[in-house]
Design a protein around this motif. Structure first.
Motif, PDB file in Angstrom:
ATOM      1  N   LYS A   1      28.868 100.627   3.155  1.00 35.26           N
ATOM      2  CA  LYS A   1      28.258 100.444   1.842  1.00 35.26           C
ATOM      3  C   LYS A   1      27.475  99.134   1.792  1.00 35.26           C
ATOM      4  N   GLN A   2      26.476  99.045   2.636  1.00 32.23           N
ATOM      5  CA  GLN A   2      25.582  97.902   2.565  1.00 32.23           C
ATOM      6  C   GLN A   2      24.230  98.315   3.117  1.00 32.23           C
ATOM      7  N   GLY A   3      23.259  97.469   2.890  1.00 32.80           N
ATOM      8  CA  GLY A   3      21.927  97.800   3.375  1.00 32.80           C
ATOM      9  C   GLY A   3      20.955  97.974   2.227  1.00 32.80           C
ATOM     10  N   ARG A   4      19.744  97.552   2.461  1.00 37.33           N
ATOM     11  CA  ARG A   4      18.767  97.531   1.376  1.00 37.33           C
ATOM     12  C   ARG A   4      18.296  98.908   0.959  1.00 37.33           C
ATOM     13  N   LYS A   5      18.553  99.929   1.771  1.00 34.44           N
ATOM     14  CA  LYS A   5      18.092 101.269   1.435  1.00 34.44           C
ATOM     15  C   LYS A   5      19.202 102.169   0.885  1.00 34.44           C
ATOM     16  N   TRP A   6      20.334 101.571   0.570  1.00 35.33           N
ATOM     17  CA  TRP A   6      21.471 102.342   0.039  1.00 35.33           C
ATOM     18  C   TRP A   6      21.090 103.112  -1.221  1.00 35.33           C
ATOM     19  N   ASP A   7      20.528 102.412  -2.197  1.00 36.91           N
ATOM     20  CA  ASP A   7      20.146 103.060  -3.455  1.00 36.91           C
ATOM     21  C   ASP A   7      19.054 104.101  -3.228  1.00 36.91           C
TER      22      ASP A   7
ATOM     23  N   LEU B   1      20.679 107.229  -1.888  1.00 39.94           N
ATOM     24  CA  LEU B   1      21.426 107.931  -2.939  1.00 39.94           C
ATOM     25  C   LEU B   1      20.501 108.646  -3.910  1.00 39.94           C
TER      26      LEU B   1
ATOM     27  N   THR C   1      18.924 105.857   9.495  1.00 37.91           N
ATOM     28  CA  THR C   1      19.326 105.063   8.328  1.00 37.91           C
ATOM     29  C   THR C   1      20.352 105.816   7.491  1.00 37.91           C
TER      30      THR C   1
ATOM     31  N   TYR D   1      24.776 105.001   6.849  1.00 39.31           N
ATOM     32  CA  TYR D   1      25.547 104.904   5.612  1.00 39.31           C
ATOM     33  C   TYR D   1      26.549 106.047   5.482  1.00 39.31           C
TER      34      TYR D   1
ATOM     35  N   LEU E   1      28.124 111.932   1.606  1.00 41.63           N
ATOM     36  CA  LEU E   1      26.938 111.614   0.800  1.00 41.63           C
ATOM     37  C   LEU E   1      26.987 112.362  -0.526  1.00 41.63           C
TER      38      LEU E   1
ATOM     39  N   GLU F   1      29.505 110.757  -2.840  1.00 39.64           N
ATOM     40  CA  GLU F   1      29.022 109.492  -3.409  1.00 39.64           C
ATOM     41  C   GLU F   1      28.071 109.766  -4.564  1.00 39.64           C
TER      42      GLU F   1
END
Length: 207
Positions: A9-15, A18, A48, A52, A59, A62
């Motif tokens: 649960k990290q990384g700039r492309k998480w949102d 989702l 990527t 995640y 997925l 989440e």
């Protein structure tokens, strides 16, 4: 399937991942959603996405947790701001019934039930993301209504557990088991009205 703890649960492309997944799942459902469609919608690479979420079910769960929390937050805001017990319960029932019968609601129910024995964390995380929040809100609301003399309840925690079950009457089990593939607004309204009437007949204060 990897355990929930393996999700990074990290990384700039998480949102971004989702949001793309949410669009595809809502449009195509769990079975119909492909990883290719999700990465295309999200604008990310498969590498990527898999960094995640190593499994499509994780997925989806989440996304479902996020959706459930959003629904719960909206319901809590509406219900806790209402001073009318029947109106608040009707609002709560409407949100519950429609979420229980939604594609997301039914799919996540099947997945959580199917996977929780192997991966108990899945069930715990999903329960905390929505059902537990709604239960806590109902307990607060019912306690307040009792203290104001609007309801008469000896076991508030039990009553808070009973109300969501009333909102599942008939339709939820039939839909989950695939006995039918759609319900009408009239049927939904019937369940909502019945849940509120049953609850109020048991716990309402006679005027």
């Amino acid at each position: 399937m990897n355990a929930p703890g393996s999700v990074l649960k990290q990384g700039r492309k998480w949102d971004q991942v989702l949001e793309g997944a949410r669009t595809v799942f809502m449009r195509d459902g769990f079975e119909g959603a492909s990883v290719d469609d999700i990465v295309r919608e999200a604008g990310v690479s498969k590498a990527t996405l898999y960094s995640y979420f190593p499994d499509k079910r994780l997925l989806f769960l989440e996304v479902a947790k996020s959706e459930c929390k959003a629904q719960s937050d909206a319901a809590i805001q509406q219900i806790e701001g209402s001073g009318d017990v029947r109106e608040a319960l009707t609002t709560a029932a409407g949100r519950m019934v429609r979420f229980f019968l939604s594609d997301v609601g039914m799919q996540v129910f099947r997945i959580v039930v199917g996977e929780s024995q192997r991966f108990p964390e899945i069930g715990r995380e999903f329960y905390a993301s929505g059902p537990q929040m709604v239960r806590d809100m109902l307990i607060r609301f019912l306690n307040r209504a009792v203290s104001e003399g609007k309801l008469q309840i000896d076991d508030v925690a039990l009553a808070a557990d009973q109300f969501p079950e009333l909102c599942k009457a008939g339709l939820h089990m039939q839909m989950v088991l695939g006995l039918r593939d759609a319900v009408s607004e009239e049927e939904i309204d019937r369940v909502i009205d019945g849940a509120v009437e049953m609850f109020m007949s048991q716990y309402g204060v006679a005027r």
